[in-house]
Design a protein around this motif. Structure first.
Motif, PDB file in Angstrom:
ATOM      1  N   ASN A  59       0.826  -1.200   0.000  1.00 55.58           N
ATOM      2  CA  ASN A  59       0.000   0.000   0.000  1.00 55.58           C
ATOM      3  C   ASN A  59       0.863   1.253   0.000  1.00 55.58           C
ATOM      4  N   PRO A  60       0.408   2.314  -0.643  1.00 50.73           N
ATOM      5  CA  PRO A  60       1.161   3.569  -0.594  1.00 50.73           C
ATOM      6  C   PRO A  60       1.103   4.165   0.809  1.00 50.73           C
ATOM      7  N   ARG A  61       1.946   5.117   1.047  1.00 51.06           N
ATOM      8  CA  ARG A  61       1.932   5.785   2.333  1.00 51.06           C
ATOM      9  C   ARG A  61       0.596   6.476   2.545  1.00 51.06           C
ATOM     10  N   ARG A  62       0.218   6.615   3.805  1.00 60.14           N
ATOM     11  CA  ARG A  62      -1.042   7.275   4.140  1.00 60.14           C
ATOM     12  C   ARG A  62      -1.018   8.707   3.647  1.00 60.14           C
ATOM     13  N   LEU A  63      -2.095   9.109   2.975  1.00 62.88           N
ATOM     14  CA  LEU A  63      -2.169  10.452   2.419  1.00 62.88           C
ATOM     15  C   LEU A  63      -2.523  11.471   3.498  1.00 62.88           C
ATOM     16  N   VAL A  64      -2.006  12.647   3.332  1.00 59.95           N
ATOM     17  CA  VAL A  64      -2.340  13.759   4.213  1.00 59.95           C
ATOM     18  C   VAL A  64      -3.281  14.673   3.444  1.00 59.95           C
ATOM     19  N   ALA A  65      -4.493  14.857   3.958  1.00 58.78           N
ATOM     20  CA  ALA A  65      -5.493  15.657   3.261  1.00 58.78           C
ATOM     21  C   ALA A  65      -5.187  17.139   3.409  1.00 58.78           C
ATOM     22  N   PRO A  66      -5.162  17.870   2.313  1.00 63.40           N
ATOM     23  CA  PRO A  66      -5.002  19.324   2.414  1.00 63.40           C
ATOM     24  C   PRO A  66      -6.294  19.949   2.913  1.00 63.40           C
ATOM     25  N   ALA A  67      -6.212  21.182   3.337  1.00 63.44           N
ATOM     26  CA  ALA A  67      -7.420  21.887   3.785  1.00 63.44           C
ATOM     27  C   ALA A  67      -8.363  22.049   2.600  1.00 63.44           C
ATOM     28  N   HIS A  68      -9.651  21.702   2.786  1.00 59.05           N
ATOM     29  CA  HIS A  68     -10.604  21.842   1.690  1.00 59.05           C
ATOM     30  C   HIS A  68     -11.166  23.268   1.659  1.00 59.05           C
ATOM     31  N   PRO A  69     -11.724  23.677   0.526  1.00 56.30           N
ATOM     32  CA  PRO A  69     -12.187  25.068   0.384  1.00 56.30           C
ATOM     33  C   PRO A  69     -13.610  25.288   0.876  1.00 56.30           C
ATOM     34  N   PHE A  70     -14.040  24.541   1.914  1.00 55.80           N
ATOM     35  CA  PHE A  70     -15.388  24.687   2.457  1.00 55.80           C
ATOM     36  C   PHE A  70     -15.277  24.904   3.963  1.00 55.80           C
ATOM     37  N   SER A  71     -14.773  26.068   4.345  1.00 54.88           N
ATOM     38  CA  SER A  71     -14.405  26.314   5.733  1.00 54.88           C
ATOM     39  C   SER A  71     -15.538  26.893   6.579  1.00 54.88           C
ATOM     40  N   GLN A  72     -16.631  27.327   5.946  1.00 53.73           N
ATOM     41  CA  GLN A  72     -17.690  27.955   6.726  1.00 53.73           C
ATOM     42  C   GLN A  72     -18.412  26.916   7.577  1.00 53.73           C
ATOM     43  N   PRO A  73     -18.770  27.269   8.814  1.00 51.04           N
ATOM     44  CA  PRO A  73     -19.472  26.319   9.687  1.00 51.04           C
ATOM     45  C   PRO A  73     -20.895  26.082   9.209  1.00 51.04           C
ATOM     46  N   ALA A  74     -21.445  24.940   9.579  1.00 45.46           N
ATOM     47  CA  ALA A  74     -22.831  24.629   9.233  1.00 45.46           C
ATOM     48  C   ALA A  74     -23.761  25.609   9.916  1.00 45.46           C
ATOM     49  N   GLN A  75     -24.792  26.028   9.195  1.00 48.27           N
ATOM     50  CA  GLN A  75     -25.743  26.993   9.731  1.00 48.27           C
ATOM     51  C   GLN A  75     -27.161  26.498   9.491  1.00 48.27           C
ATOM     52  N   HIS A  76     -28.021  26.778  10.457  1.00 40.57           N
ATOM     53  CA  HIS A  76     -29.438  26.499  10.266  1.00 40.57           C
ATOM     54  C   HIS A  76     -30.034  27.696   9.546  1.00 40.57           C
ATOM     55  N   GLY A  77     -30.750  27.442   8.469  1.00 38.31           N
ATOM     56  CA  GLY A  77     -31.309  28.583   7.760  1.00 38.31           C
ATOM     57  C   GLY A  77     -32.053  28.184   6.510  1.00 38.31           C
ATOM     58  N   GLY A  78     -32.429  29.207   5.734  1.00 39.08           N
ATOM     59  CA  GLY A  78     -33.305  29.007   4.598  1.00 39.08           C
ATOM     60  C   GLY A  78     -32.782  28.048   3.556  1.00 39.08           C
ATOM     61  N   ARG A  79     -31.501  28.091   3.259  1.00 37.86           N
ATOM     62  CA  ARG A  79     -31.002  27.250   2.189  1.00 37.86           C
ATOM     63  C   ARG A  79     -30.991  25.779   2.562  1.00 37.86           C
ATOM     64  N   SER A  80     -30.973  25.472   3.852  1.00 35.47           N
ATOM     65  CA  SER A  80     -30.981  24.074   4.271  1.00 35.47           C
ATOM     66  C   SER A  80     -32.385  23.561   4.532  1.00 35.47           C
ATOM     67  N   GLY A  81     -33.354  24.468   4.679  1.00 35.89           N
ATOM     68  CA  GLY A  81     -34.702  24.058   5.029  1.00 35.89           C
ATOM     69  C   GLY A  81     -35.332  23.126   4.015  1.00 35.89           C
ATOM     70  N   LEU A  82     -35.174  23.427   2.733  1.00 34.55           N
ATOM     71  CA  LEU A  82     -35.790  22.611   1.691  1.00 34.55           C
ATOM     72  C   LEU A  82     -35.256  21.187   1.717  1.00 34.55           C
ATOM     73  N   SER A  83     -33.943  21.037   1.887  1.00 36.00           N
ATOM     74  CA  SER A  83     -33.365  19.691   1.909  1.00 36.00           C
ATOM     75  C   SER A  83     -33.792  18.924   3.154  1.00 36.00           C
TER      76      SER A  83
END
Length: 208
Positions: A59-83
């Motif tokens: 197996n290859p060496r364990r990968l180190v994940a870079p920081a992803h570009p989705f840093s905003q915290p989860a929020q309760h609100g209108g855009r999540s209500g429909l889902s």
């Protein structure tokens, strides 16, 4: 006389402890990743090392994940209500459709008695008594309304001709599925004991 070992028992212990596969162990003790591991495995067995976490492939060496570009915290609100609403119906086996154009309802859900038009609202606002306050009004274009900086619009509630249910997603432990006739055209309601019968199952909520 066999080839002398080039690693110590402690080096092997540390290599086994920190590796995820035998190839990593071999590299850690200065050996080829792909050859000669049989003798090393024999030494590990003699030392009684726990190798249950090691795979046997290269197996290859364990990968180190870079920081992803989705840093905003989860929020309760209108855009999540429909889902949230759509999942509630779908988890119960009812198909959901979303209109292509904006309308009085946000989704149509199958039901035991036919299709139902559902308007989704979200709230994290509470009254002084801790009960959630849900705003049920909307703005619509009205050609007869006085023209203002916002255009010819008026604020209104919802009627039984337009929707069948409100799905109200709160930031608390309960959501609500309320028939439109139960609110009598109100533009906001407080989710107190009056509406307790319409509370639906608790779910995992985002912070309000």
């Amino acid at each position: 006389m066999g080839n002398p070992r080039t690693y110590t028992d402690d080096q092997l212990r540390n290599a086994v402890k920190g590796a995820t596969c035998w190839a990593d162990v071999m590299e850690a003790i200065g050996k080829s990743r792909t050859a000669g591991r049989t003798s090393v495995q024999a030494v590990a067995a003699r030392l009684g090392l726990d190798v249950s976490h090691l795979t046997h492939g290269s197996n290859p060496r364990r990968l180190v994940a870079p920081a992803h570009p989705f840093s905003q915290p989860a929020q309760h609100g209108g855009r999540s209500g429909l889902s949230i609403a759509a999942r509630w119906f779908m988890d119960r086996g009812y198909n959901v459709s979303v209109p292509l154009e904006p309308g009085a309802y946000d989704l149509i859900a199958e039901s035991d008695t036919g299709l139902q038009r559902v308007q989704v609202k979200t709230t994290g606002t509470t009254e002084s008594n801790g009960r959630y306050r849900a705003v049920l009004r909307r703005t619509v274009y009205d050609a007869s309304a006085r023209d203002t900086a916002r255009g010819r619009i008026r604020v209104t509630g919802y009627t039984e001709d337009e929707i069948d249910f409100f799905f109200i997603s709160t930031a608390g432990a309960l959501d609500y599925l309320i028939p439109v006739e139960a609110v009598s055209g109100a533009q906001y309601i407080v989710l107190d004991s009056k509406y307790a019968a319409f509370a639906i199952e608790a779910r995992n909520h985002m912070p309000g």
